[in-house]
Design an enzyme around this catalytic site. Structure first.
Site, PDB file in Angstrom:
ATOM      1  N   ASP A  53     -14.043  10.782 -14.911  1.00 45.80           N
ATOM      2  CA  ASP A  53     -14.490  10.147 -13.680  1.00 45.80           C
ATOM      3  C   ASP A  53     -13.788   8.797 -13.551  1.00 45.80           C
ATOM      4  O   ASP A  53     -13.892   7.946 -14.435  1.00 45.80           O
ATOM      5  CB  ASP A  53     -16.011   9.967 -13.730  1.00 45.80           C
ATOM      6  CG  ASP A  53     -16.590   9.363 -12.460  1.00 45.80           C
ATOM      7  OD1 ASP A  53     -15.804   8.926 -11.580  1.00 45.80           O
ATOM      8  OD2 ASP A  53     -17.829   9.312 -12.341  1.00 45.80           O
ATOM      9  N   SER A 117      -0.349   2.745   1.519  1.00 48.51           N
ATOM     10  CA  SER A 117      -0.132   3.554   2.716  1.00 48.51           C
ATOM     11  C   SER A 117       0.642   2.786   3.776  1.00 48.51           C
ATOM     12  O   SER A 117       0.068   1.953   4.493  1.00 48.51           O
ATOM     13  CB  SER A 117      -1.479   4.009   3.292  1.00 48.51           C
ATOM     14  OG  SER A 117      -1.315   4.608   4.555  1.00 48.51           O
ATOM     15  N   TYR A 142      -9.738   3.229   5.456  1.00 52.14           N
ATOM     16  CA  TYR A 142      -8.732   3.689   4.491  1.00 52.14           C
ATOM     17  C   TYR A 142      -7.622   2.648   4.332  1.00 52.14           C
ATOM     18  O   TYR A 142      -7.252   2.268   3.216  1.00 52.14           O
ATOM     19  CB  TYR A 142      -8.166   5.019   4.988  1.00 52.14           C
ATOM     20  CG  TYR A 142      -7.096   5.645   4.127  1.00 52.14           C
ATOM     21  CD1 TYR A 142      -7.432   6.516   3.095  1.00 52.14           C
ATOM     22  CD2 TYR A 142      -5.738   5.412   4.373  1.00 52.14           C
ATOM     23  CE1 TYR A 142      -6.459   7.122   2.319  1.00 52.14           C
ATOM     24  CE2 TYR A 142      -4.756   6.008   3.604  1.00 52.14           C
ATOM     25  CZ  TYR A 142      -5.120   6.868   2.579  1.00 52.14           C
ATOM     26  OH  TYR A 142      -4.156   7.468   1.810  1.00 52.14           O
ATOM     27  N   LYS A 146      -6.801   0.107   1.050  1.00 49.39           N
ATOM     28  CA  LYS A 146      -5.450   0.046   0.473  1.00 49.39           C
ATOM     29  C   LYS A 146      -4.969  -1.401   0.423  1.00 49.39           C
ATOM     30  O   LYS A 146      -4.409  -1.852  -0.588  1.00 49.39           O
ATOM     31  CB  LYS A 146      -4.482   0.892   1.300  1.00 49.39           C
ATOM     32  CG  LYS A 146      -4.686   2.392   1.209  1.00 49.39           C
ATOM     33  CD  LYS A 146      -4.261   2.933  -0.141  1.00 49.39           C
ATOM     34  CE  LYS A 146      -4.267   4.439  -0.178  1.00 49.39           C
ATOM     35  NZ  LYS A 146      -3.908   4.983  -1.508  1.00 49.39           N
ATOM     36  N   ARG A 209       5.432   9.700  13.593  1.00 52.86           N
ATOM     37  CA  ARG A 209       5.293   9.198  12.230  1.00 52.86           C
ATOM     38  C   ARG A 209       6.636   9.276  11.491  1.00 52.86           C
ATOM     39  O   ARG A 209       7.559   9.974  11.900  1.00 52.86           O
ATOM     40  CB  ARG A 209       4.246  10.007  11.462  1.00 52.86           C
ATOM     41  CG  ARG A 209       2.818   9.840  11.983  1.00 52.86           C
ATOM     42  CD  ARG A 209       2.297   8.453  11.678  1.00 52.86           C
ATOM     43  NE  ARG A 209       0.932   8.271  12.170  1.00 52.86           N
ATOM     44  CZ  ARG A 209       0.635   7.780  13.366  1.00 52.86           C
ATOM     45  NH1 ARG A 209       1.609   7.446  14.201  1.00 52.86           N
ATOM     46  NH2 ARG A 209      -0.617   7.612  13.729  1.00 52.86           N
TER      47      ARG A 209
END
Length: 307
Positions: A53, A117, A142, A146, A209
């Protein structure tokens, strides 16, 4: 070197594992319990695999013991899901990484390489292609986590001298990417074409993208793992933006198949266009992508056909 790959059983991680073994390094993979070992099945006899974990300090302490380099690829959320439970996003990604960095200091880790990212951390672009000096204004949790992780790496370097390199990666695609993961338009569309299933596009298909073939990405990782870096942050992308509609046309050409495409409402988490300025990586790392989008999609399609 002994390199620890956190998330080494995944799409990107398994390719980094291969590259490290090819270069003669020792490899330890840490991943969650009961992972699908398909991506690294061919390498199991050559690596050390530890399951555990990421949030358990005892599990992590065991993983980082005697390691030289840590490559951090673990992430628990996606851009869309991160906004649904922001507390979980922060607790599992940022807090987990802070614990990792503390253990890295205790164990004398030489360097941490972090996969950030490039597609979400900058937010709406003020200039294209986007340089590393661009303002960071993420529009998803998200992207925020980051960015926060990058800042904690910077803080540990400032306070304790921990070396680190951040790769702000564009949109990687290629073999071993899970089409059911919720990420990876190219691979998802190709798998849909293979099984003759409909393709759903958020918006009108104009969202563009920066797509990067995974073989080029693994070479970038090797450059920062094996060498001292002049900078701490590098954009890793093709430097070009392609729309979803353009991707569909390339897929039609490569596969020779008609595609059943449905367009739905756009998403608030998506910026209209993103492509990364990779000049710093070219200049300081001697890295640049070598696989064109058309060739990368063809290679991915061939791998899918081979099963």
């Amino acid at each position: 070197m002994l390199c620890l790959i956190l998330g080494g059983g995944g799409f990107i991680g398994s390719h980094v594992v291969d590259a490290l073994l090819e270069r003669g390094h020792s490899v330890r993979v840490f991943d969650r319990r009961n992972i699908n070992r398909r991506n690294i099945a061919h390498a199991l006899s050559s690596i050390e695999l530890i399951e555990g974990d990421f949030l358990n300090e005892d599990n992590l302490r065991n993983a980082v013991k005697n390691v030289d380099i840590v490559v951090h690829l673990i992430g628990t959320t996606l851009p869309k899901s991160s906004n649904e439970d922001m507390t979980y996003d922060v607790e599992t990604n940022v807090v987990g990484t802070i614990k990792l960095l503390g253990l890295a200091m205790q164990e004398g880790i030489r360097k941490v390489v972090y996969a950030s990212s490039g597609g979400t951390i900058y937010g709406p672009p003020q200039a294209l292609p986007v340089p590393e000096t661009h303002p960071t204004e993420p529009i998803s949790s998200y992207g925020l986590t980051k960015l926060a992780t990058e800042k904690y790496l910077q803080l540990h370097h400032h306070l304790y001298g921990l070396d680190y390199t951040v790769l702000r990666i564009s949109n990687p695609y290629g073999e071993r990417q899970d089409p059911g993961s919720g990420q990876g338009a190219v691979t998802t569309f190709l798998c849909r074409a293979l099984s003759n299933q409909p393709i759903t596009i958020w918006g009108d298909g104009s969202v563009a993208r920066d797509y990067l073939y995974v073989a080029d990405l693994k070479h970038a990782f090797m450059r920062v793992i094996e060498n001292d870096c002049a900078s701490h942050i590098y954009n890793i992308g093709s430097g070009n933006a392609s729309s979803l509609n353009e991707i569909l046309e390339i897929i039609k050409s490569v596969t020779g198949r008609n595609l059943d495409v449905t367009y739905t409402d756009g998403r608030k988490i998506d910026v209209s266009v993103n492509c990364l300025d990779n000049a710093r990586a070219k200049r300081e790392l001697g890295w640049s992508p070598s696989v064109s989008l058309e060739d990368g999609i063809a290679l991915t399609w061939t791998k899918l056909l081979e099963g």
